[in-house]
Each structure stands twice: as C-alpha cells, then as structure tokens.
Write an enzyme that holds these catalytic residues in place. Structure first.
Site, short mmCIF file in Angstrom:
data_model
loop_
_atom_site.label_atom_id
_atom_site.label_comp_id
_atom_site.label_asym_id
_atom_site.label_seq_id
_atom_site.Cartn_x
_atom_site.Cartn_y
_atom_site.Cartn_z
CG HIS A 121 47.42 16.66 12.49
ND1 HIS A 121 46.81 17.06 13.66
CD2 HIS A 121 46.66 17.14 11.49
CE1 HIS A 121 45.74 17.77 13.38
NE2 HIS A 121 45.61 17.84 12.06
CG ASP A 122 48.51 15.91 16.82
OD1 ASP A 122 49.61 15.88 17.40
OD2 ASP A 122 48.13 16.87 16.13
N GLY A 139 42.76 14.11 11.81
CA GLY A 139 43.67 14.34 12.92
C GLY A 139 43.09 13.93 14.27
#
Length: 263
Positions: A121-122, A139
C-alpha cells in the site's frame, strides 16, 4: 468492442476499454477502469478504485486493488493506478493505498512483474521496472525508473530505491539505495554502480568514468561519510547523474545503503 468471457463477473459501473479481453472467472469491481487492448487471461481479481492503462497483460490469480495490509485500514475506498504496457504474471498482488498514506498506490508504464511479486500500500513505482519472482515491497516504498529487484528480495516499508538501481536476489533492503547503485547481500549493502544498466541507458565511457570517480570519492575516500559528502557536493555540475545522486541523498529521511566497509 471488448470481449468478456461468460464466466467472468464485471460489476455495474466498471469501465472496460475497447479491444480488452476479460478471460474466464475474472472478477472486476464497480469502480475499476481498464484501458484498451488489455488481456486478463483468467481468474484475475480487480477491485477498489483501480485504474489499469492500455496494453497490459495480466496472468491468472493476480489480485489488484485489494485492501491494504495495514492495521489502520478501516474499509475506505482507496486507489491503485497501473500504467500502460505492463506485464503482470501469475499470483502478483498490488494493494490499494491508505488514507493516512495519501490514498493511492501507483505503478508506472511498461513494468514487468514476475510471479508472486508484491507492491504494498501507498508505494510509488516508476516506469520500466522489473520485479523478479517474489520481489516484495513493504508499504510506502518509492521505486525509481529502470529498477531491477531480484528474486525473493524484500524492501522495507518507507524505503527509497533510486532510478536505475539493481538489487540482487534474496536481499533484505532496509536502507535507501542511491540512483545507479548496485546492492547485494542478505542485508543489502552497496557494492558499486549498476554499470550494466548505465551502459544500456547509453552512458558514454567518459560519463561512466566521471561518475565512478565521484562514487569512489564519496564512498571510499578518507574521512567519515559526512565529511566526504561535503567534499563532493561541488561535483554536482560535472554530470547529471552526480547531481541526481546528491539530490537523492539530500532528500533522505532514512539511513542510506552503504558499502560493507562503512557498516
């Protein structure tokens, strides 16, 4: 016209580009946008606000836009954006972003993601990257253009890897790697410059010699690293690659991947 296999499930609201093929048993969520001339071979799952560019080929059991693996996630609708011309092989996973991390995970154009690789994520991944089998990003990682990450290597969350870096296989990357770096080892250390990649990017012999001389002064000269860094700052004007390396170091908030002798 797009071609959708009768066994596929495409939710109302999904947008499928002209010439795209959705193969057997694919599941496409209502907020998904898939570009033109893509091919989802079969058993592909795409969810969240995922956008896929044109001319991508996605192999079976890929999962895109699934919820971030973050304990702070509370079910928000967040994004994953994938560029054009990517090849995404079997069982690759790419998670959507978190609200705290900006709400979006991005992947650039022409990436080649081998089986079981993962984008957390991100993360923000550049163009023309290659992730070998089971290469994994925690992440919030940032990966530059033309990066190669070897098989079974893992990049720690929030770590930056500069453009044109090569990471060897079975590496744990815990520190930022300078642009054009070559990193290897169980816990990755800087072994030099990615000369093969630089040659492929049309670096002349003179440019290679200039950047190598800078590298030697920065990482293997006398004094501490901080002292050497101050000494080489005036060399930024000698080559754009040197300026890029110094700029990358200047923006860093995490430890820098250094040669083993500096550890």
């Amino acid at each position: 016209m797009s071609k959708i296999d009768p066994s596929a499930r495409v939710e109302d609201g999904a947008m499928i580009g002209e010439g795209t093929e959705i193969g057997p048993y694919c599941i496409i969520g209502p907020h998904v946008m898939i570009g033109r001339n893509c091919k989802l071979i079969g058993h592909v799952h795409v969810t969240a606000q995922t956008t896929i560019g044109d001319d991508c080929t996605i192999y079976p059991f890929v999962s895109l836009g699934t919820p971030p693996q973050s304990l702070g996630y509370r079910g928000e609708l967040t994004k994953l954006t994938i560029g054009s011309g990517c090849t995404i092989r079997e069982s690759v996973t790419m998670n959507a972003g978190t609200v705290a991390g900006g709400g979006i995970t991005t992947v650039g154009d022409r990436g080649y993601f081998m089986n079981c690789s993962h984008v957390g994520h991100d993360c923000h991944v550049g163009n023309d990257v290659i992730f070998a089998t089971s290469a994994t990003l925690g992440g919030h990682a940032e990966i530059g253009d033309f990066v190669f990450i070897g098989g079974l290597s893992a990049v720690h969350q929030f770590t930056r890897i500069g453009p044109q870096v090569m990471v060897g296989g079975v590496c744990g990357v815990r520190d930022d790697i300078i642009p054009f770096g070559l990193a290897n080892g169980q816990y990755a250390v800087l072994e030099g410059l990615n000369l093969v990649g630089m040659k492929r990017r049309k670096f002349t012999k003179q440019r290679l010699a200039t950047v190598r001389a800078f590298y030697q002064k920065l990482f293997h000269g006398p004094g501490t690293f901080a002292e050497r860094l101050e000494t080489v700052r005036p060399l930024a004007g000698e080559d754009p690659a040197i300026a890029e390396i110094l700029g990358f170091i200047g923006k860093g908030k995490r430890p820098l991947c250094l040669p083993a002798i500096e550890k």
